[in-house]
Design an enzyme around this catalytic site. Structure first.
Site, PDB file in Angstrom:
ATOM      1  N   ASP A  98      -7.553  42.763  38.849  1.00  0.00           N
ATOM      2  CA  ASP A  98      -8.405  43.726  39.549  1.00  0.00           C
ATOM      3  C   ASP A  98      -9.842  43.513  39.046  1.00  0.00           C
ATOM      4  OD1 ASP A  98      -8.543  44.986  37.089  1.00  0.00           O
ATOM      5  OD2 ASP A  98      -7.774  46.913  37.787  1.00  0.00           O
ATOM      6  N   CYS A 151      -5.680  43.346  34.259  1.00  0.00           N
ATOM      7  CA  CYS A 151      -6.409  44.549  34.673  1.00  0.00           C
ATOM      8  C   CYS A 151      -7.134  45.066  33.441  1.00  0.00           C
ATOM      9  CB  CYS A 151      -5.485  45.579  35.332  1.00  0.00           C
ATOM     10  SG  CYS A 151      -4.283  46.364  34.252  1.00  0.00           S
ATOM     11  N   THR A 180      -6.212  47.231  31.069  1.00  0.00           N
ATOM     12  CA  THR A 180      -5.331  47.261  29.902  1.00  0.00           C
ATOM     13  C   THR A 180      -4.174  46.279  30.006  1.00  0.00           C
ATOM     14  OG1 THR A 180      -4.018  48.963  30.985  1.00  0.00           O
ATOM     15  CG2 THR A 180      -5.768  49.720  29.490  1.00  0.00           C
ATOM     16  N   HIS A 209      12.765  35.866  23.887  1.00  0.00           N
ATOM     17  CA  HIS A 209      13.876  36.819  24.032  1.00  0.00           C
ATOM     18  C   HIS A 209      14.003  37.414  25.426  1.00  0.00           C
ATOM     19  CE1 HIS A 209      14.423  37.818  19.454  1.00  0.00           C
ATOM     20  NE2 HIS A 209      14.410  36.516  19.711  1.00  0.00           N
ATOM     21  N   ARG A 248      22.346  34.371  23.288  1.00  0.00           N
ATOM     22  CA  ARG A 248      22.658  35.814  23.304  1.00  0.00           C
ATOM     23  C   ARG A 248      21.666  36.622  24.136  1.00  0.00           C
ATOM     24  NH1 ARG A 248      19.865  34.977  18.614  1.00  0.00           N
ATOM     25  NH2 ARG A 248      18.479  36.625  17.852  1.00  0.00           N
ATOM     26  N   HIS A 249      20.464  36.063  24.278  1.00  0.00           N
ATOM     27  CA  HIS A 249      19.440  36.784  25.046  1.00  0.00           C
ATOM     28  C   HIS A 249      19.670  36.677  26.548  1.00  0.00           C
ATOM     29  CE1 HIS A 249      17.417  37.451  21.325  1.00  0.00           C
ATOM     30  NE2 HIS A 249      17.428  36.149  21.074  1.00  0.00           N
TER      31      HIS A 249
END
Ligand code: RB5
Length: 144
Positions: free
Chosen positions: A11, A68, A70, A101, A135-136
């Site tokens: 943005d 953007c 944040t 992960h 495992r992830h």
């Protein structure tokens, strides 16, 4: 680094950082398409985030990067799209972990949070880190 095709956007609050990131992608010889915005005129971040998320979800692009103020608003918007795992990473550790992960397919950043030096390191780390799987994988599957 793998030959990734990247959808990028921002943005107005993320516009300047997006331009810096584009330069970095060029240096890394990575293919990208800029979904806007193209100047600092105020725009609504959900529109751009949804556009990019849809292109990553349908496989036209391997990864997305959205900026953007944040990084929060665009992450919330992108995560509404099925198949999207957007991670708001304003530090290098989270950028790395979001790939290892979570197999994040969209990185979001805050143009009002991080300076360009750190942001570019975050982008590079995020792009070059591979998903660990194993495992992830089961947990990522559960997200769907
Ligand atoms: C725009 O002022 C700002 O709200 C937006 O860039 C973003 O930070 C929202 O999460």
């Amino acid at each position: 680094m793998k030959n990734l095709k990247i959808a990028i956007g921002s943005d107005h609050a993320g516009f300047e950082l997006k331009e810096e990131i584009k330069q970095k992608l060029q240096e890394l010889y990575l293919e990208y398409y800029d979904f806007g915005t193209y100047d600092k005129t105020r725009v609504d971040y959900p529109v751009i985030a949804k556009d990019i998320a849809a292109r990553v979800a349908d496989g036209k692009f391997d990864r997305g990067i959205i900026v953007c103020g944040t990084g929060i608003g665009v992450a919330i918007a992108a995560n509404k799209v099925r198949g999207i795992r957007a991670a708001n990473c304003n530090d290098i550790f989270c950028a790395k972990m979001s790939r290892l992960h979570n197999n994040a397919n969209i990185l979001t950043l805050g143009g009002r949070v991080v300076g360009p030096g750190l942001a570019l390191e975050i982008v590079k780390t995020w792009l070059e880190t591979e998903f660990e799987g194993e495992r992830h994988q089961k947990r990522v599957d559960m997200l769907e």
